[in-house]
Design a protein around this motif. Structure first.
Motif, PDB file in Angstrom:
ATOM      1  N   ASP A   6       0.875  -1.178   0.000  1.00 47.75           N
ATOM      2  CA  ASP A   6       0.000   0.000   0.000  1.00 47.75           C
ATOM      3  C   ASP A   6       0.910   1.224   0.000  1.00 47.75           C
ATOM      4  O   ASP A   6       1.911   1.235  -0.705  1.00 47.75           O
ATOM      5  N   ASP A   7       0.569   2.285   0.757  1.00 44.60           N
ATOM      6  CA  ASP A   7       1.519   3.383   0.927  1.00 44.60           C
ATOM      7  C   ASP A   7       2.790   2.847   1.582  1.00 44.60           C
ATOM      8  O   ASP A   7       2.718   2.105   2.567  1.00 44.60           O
ATOM      9  N   SER A   8       3.941   3.247   1.055  1.00 46.73           N
ATOM     10  CA  SER A   8       5.171   2.783   1.709  1.00 46.73           C
ATOM     11  C   SER A   8       5.307   3.377   3.107  1.00 46.73           C
ATOM     12  O   SER A   8       5.656   2.688   4.059  1.00 46.73           O
ATOM     13  N   ALA A  10       3.079   6.079   5.738  1.00 47.74           N
ATOM     14  CA  ALA A  10       1.842   6.849   5.887  1.00 47.74           C
ATOM     15  C   ALA A  10       1.669   7.311   7.323  1.00 47.74           C
ATOM     16  O   ALA A  10       2.010   6.597   8.266  1.00 47.74           O
ATOM     17  N   PRO A  31       6.052   1.121  -4.575  1.00 48.54           N
ATOM     18  CA  PRO A  31       4.885   0.715  -3.783  1.00 48.54           C
ATOM     19  C   PRO A  31       3.834   0.152  -4.743  1.00 48.54           C
ATOM     20  O   PRO A  31       3.548   0.739  -5.782  1.00 48.54           O
ATOM     21  N   ALA A  34      -0.397   2.096  -3.686  1.00 53.28           N
ATOM     22  CA  ALA A  34      -0.749   3.481  -3.389  1.00 53.28           C
ATOM     23  C   ALA A  34       0.469   4.400  -3.508  1.00 53.28           C
ATOM     24  O   ALA A  34       1.242   4.286  -4.438  1.00 53.28           O
ATOM     25  N   ASN A  35       0.631   5.301  -2.548  1.00 50.66           N
ATOM     26  CA  ASN A  35       1.617   6.371  -2.646  1.00 50.66           C
ATOM     27  C   ASN A  35       2.965   5.971  -2.050  1.00 50.66           C
ATOM     28  O   ASN A  35       3.045   5.081  -1.203  1.00 50.66           O
ATOM     29  N   ILE A  37       4.818   8.225  -0.151  1.00 48.56           N
ATOM     30  CA  ILE A  37       4.588   8.776   1.190  1.00 48.56           C
ATOM     31  C   ILE A  37       3.215   9.442   1.182  1.00 48.56           C
ATOM     32  O   ILE A  37       2.899  10.217   0.259  1.00 48.56           O
ATOM     33  N   ALA A  38       2.412   9.153   2.195  1.00 54.69           N
ATOM     34  CA  ALA A  38       1.084   9.750   2.299  1.00 54.69           C
ATOM     35  C   ALA A  38       0.901  10.341   3.691  1.00 54.69           C
ATOM     36  O   ALA A  38       1.208   9.687   4.693  1.00 54.69           O
ATOM     37  N   TYR A  40      -2.150  11.737   5.838  1.00 48.45           N
ATOM     38  CA  TYR A  40      -3.594  11.852   5.947  1.00 48.45           C
ATOM     39  C   TYR A  40      -3.917  12.611   7.230  1.00 48.45           C
ATOM     40  O   TYR A  40      -4.021  12.036   8.321  1.00 48.45           O
ATOM     41  N   THR A  55       6.094   4.687  -8.683  1.00 49.40           N
ATOM     42  CA  THR A  55       4.790   4.327  -8.121  1.00 49.40           C
ATOM     43  C   THR A  55       3.968   3.628  -9.198  1.00 49.40           C
ATOM     44  O   THR A  55       4.140   3.857 -10.392  1.00 49.40           O
ATOM     45  N   GLY A  59      -1.351   5.747  -7.071  1.00 45.90           N
ATOM     46  CA  GLY A  59      -0.422   6.450  -6.215  1.00 45.90           C
ATOM     47  C   GLY A  59       0.326   7.600  -6.829  1.00 45.90           C
ATOM     48  O   GLY A  59       0.663   7.597  -8.011  1.00 45.90           O
TER      49      GLY A  59
END
Length: 371
Positions: A6-8, A10, A31, A34-35, A37-38, A40, A55, A59
């Motif tokens: 998923d995100d590497s 987050a 990844p 997804a992203n 780095i995310a 949220y 990516t 992502g």
């Protein structure tokens, strides 16, 4: 970090905000979902000196987002610092939305971004789509505000340098781009009636001054910016503002391509104006103005002045105040011919009288290059 599912990396501010936290000095590759780095939500977050590459679906290299997933969520607050990052081949086509995602994305997914977002000293290379994306990914049109991009090198971006799809504002300075695939800027907020995105040129920018010409289509990587169809409606989907609106009858409804929706100004407060930003200066020769084509709309005459501007601040009269008859028997449509010398980016229609209702009203404002 390689091949995370998923995100590497987050941060997710569920229950309480992540505060004064940082992702720094990391190397991330591929990844799978997804992203790189995310972020949220959270308060006073930093993303510094990271190298992110390759990516895949869904992502961006870096995502700064108010996507909450669950409640209680704590949106972005304070200052979000994104500094010294290098993004290589980041961004992707989201297969769920058939929508391109930029290398660095600022996303008001579930709520407005009111934090200060400072993006500095960024290098973006070989992004398959855009370099910087400002979007309300949930489709609700929440604004992205208070963004500054200062000091960026963008090389070989597939489509555009700036992909603006939300209302709001950003200032970009010292951003240098080379080998841009389609155009410098895609500025088409969604939904189209959500409001404009204001891009301020802070100086020192080069290589990305052009604007994508057609908000009804996505740029294709590497295709260049096609000449607009001379028969197309220049105003469709463009940012629209007004001196006032009545209830839900907002300015964007006059440029959404639907003749059954409409803008209505504040009532009993003439004159009232509607302004459409066409994105670039055009030799507009003809306007088509519409009201809903329904028999319930009785015939009426609106007194309209057409004004134009190339910079959005200084306006001149293109066609003086004239009474135009809208009649459902003829489609509730009028055509306004403009002088052969007309060149404008900002089209303003000022309504000073309406004998059918005490307000300015348009269901569609269309602008054409052809007479």
């Amino acid at each position: 970090m390689r091949n995370q599912g998923d995100d590497s990396l987050a941060m997710w501010s569920l229950y309480s905000p992540d505060t004064n936290s940082s992702f720094s000095n990391n190397t991330i590759s591929q990844p799978n979902l997804a992203n790189g780095i995310a972020i949220y939500g959270g308060t006073d977050i930093s993303v510094k000196n990271n190298l992110i590459s390759d990516t895949d679906a869904l992502g961006s290299g870096i995502a700064i987002s108010n996507q909450k997933f669950l409640d209680p969520f704590n949106p972005l607050a304070g200052t979000i610092t994104v500094d010294g990052n290098t993004l290589v081949r980041t961004g992707a086509m989201n297969p769920n939305w058939n929508h391109p995602m930029g290398a660095l994305r600022v996303d008001s997914y579930d709520s407005a971004i009111n934090a200060t977002v400072s993006i500095t000293n960024t290098t973006i290379t070989d992004s398959p789509y855009s370099a910087f994306e400002f979007v309300s990914g949930g489709g609700q049109g929440y604004p992205v505000r208070n963004v500054t991009v200062d000091g960026a090198i963008v090389r070989n971006t597939g489509t555009v340098v700036v992909q603006a799809e939300a209302q709001g504002a950003a200032t970009l300075r010292n951003v240098t781009a080379t080998s841009v695939g389609a155009a410098g800027i895609y500025n088409c907020p969604y939904p189209s009636n959500s409001g404009p995105f204001a891009l301020t040129d802070g100086g020192g920018n080069s290589g990305w001054s052009s604007t994508w010409s057609d908000c009804s289509t996505w740029p294709t990587p590497g295709q260049g910016n096609p000449d607009p169809d001379p028969g197309r409606n220049l105003a469709k989907g463009r940012p629209a503002t007004a001196t006032g609106s009545q209830d839900v009858y907002t300015p964007g409804k006059a440029v959404d391509g639907d003749a059954n929706s409409y803008w209505e100004s504040a009532n009993n407060a003439f004159p009232q104006s509607l302004t459409v930003d066409l994105g670039s200066s055009y030799a507009v020769r003809r306007l088509v103005l519409k009201l809903p084509p329904l028999s319930a709309w009785n015939a009426r005459t609106q007194t309209i002045t057409v004004l134009g501007s190339t910079d959005g601040s200084s306006y001149s009269t293109v066609v003086g105040a004239t009474g135009y008859r809208f009649d459902p028997a003829t489609g509730n449509t009028v055509t306004v011919a403009l002088p052969g010398s007309t060149s404008l980016r900002y089209l303003r229609l000022t309504v000073s009288a309406n004998d059918g209702w005490p307000a300015g009203q348009f269901s569609e404002v269309e602008a054409y290059l052809t007479s």
